[in-house]
Design an enzyme around this catalytic site. Structure first.
Site, PDB file in Angstrom:
ATOM      1  N   ARG A  18      47.395  20.545  41.852  1.00  0.00           N
ATOM      2  CA  ARG A  18      47.829  21.061  43.158  1.00  0.00           C
ATOM      3  C   ARG A  18      47.338  20.175  44.300  1.00  0.00           C
ATOM      4  O   ARG A  18      48.096  19.861  45.214  1.00  0.00           O
ATOM      5  CB  ARG A  18      47.368  22.508  43.353  1.00  0.00           C
ATOM      6  CG  ARG A  18      48.092  23.476  42.410  1.00  0.00           C
ATOM      7  CD  ARG A  18      47.562  24.877  42.522  1.00  0.00           C
ATOM      8  NE  ARG A  18      46.141  24.873  42.165  1.00  0.00           N
ATOM      9  CZ  ARG A  18      45.318  25.889  42.348  1.00  0.00           C
ATOM     10  NH1 ARG A  18      45.764  27.016  42.863  1.00  0.00           N
ATOM     11  NH2 ARG A  18      44.063  25.817  41.989  1.00  0.00           N
ATOM     12  N   ASN A  36      49.614  27.734  41.138  1.00  0.00           N
ATOM     13  CA  ASN A  36      49.506  27.988  39.700  1.00  0.00           C
ATOM     14  C   ASN A  36      50.203  29.295  39.385  1.00  0.00           C
ATOM     15  O   ASN A  36      50.139  30.245  40.167  1.00  0.00           O
ATOM     16  CB  ASN A  36      48.031  28.115  39.279  1.00  0.00           C
ATOM     17  CG  ASN A  36      47.335  26.771  39.200  1.00  0.00           C
ATOM     18  OD1 ASN A  36      47.955  25.729  39.209  1.00  0.00           O
ATOM     19  ND2 ASN A  36      46.025  26.813  39.113  1.00  0.00           N
TER      20      ASN A  36
END
Length: 91
Positions: A18, A36
């Protein structure tokens, strides 16, 4: 301007994916988000010029880190934007 929605499968959680995606998106001037998912995948939506989106997608698919191992990518393209102001990580 264009929008892309991606879902990454593989070793993509707990490996800095990320943060890497956010950094790359900023380099290309893209807006959107990355998060996520409970199933172990990472979902991402990005907006910007078609050329920047293409370059960003190509670079992230190549696995910009040795810890990120992408096995498959679900990819959808859209003409309309949602008007994201920046690129953020959703926790």
């Amino acid at each position: 301007m264009a929008r892309k929605h991606l879902v990454f499968h593989g070793q993509v959680q707990g490996v800095g994916f990320r943060a890497t995606a956010q950094s790359l998106a900023k380099q290309y001037g893209l807006t959107g988000w990355v998060k996520n998912k409970e199933d172990g995948t990472v979902e991402l939506e990005a907006e910007g010029s078609a050329q920047d989106l293409q370059s960003f997608t190509r670079e992230i698919k190549e696995g910009p880190s040795p810890f990120i191992k992408i096995k498959a990518v679900e990819e959808d393209d859209y003409d309309e934007e949602k008007g994201h102001r920046k690129f953020k990580v959703i926790y």
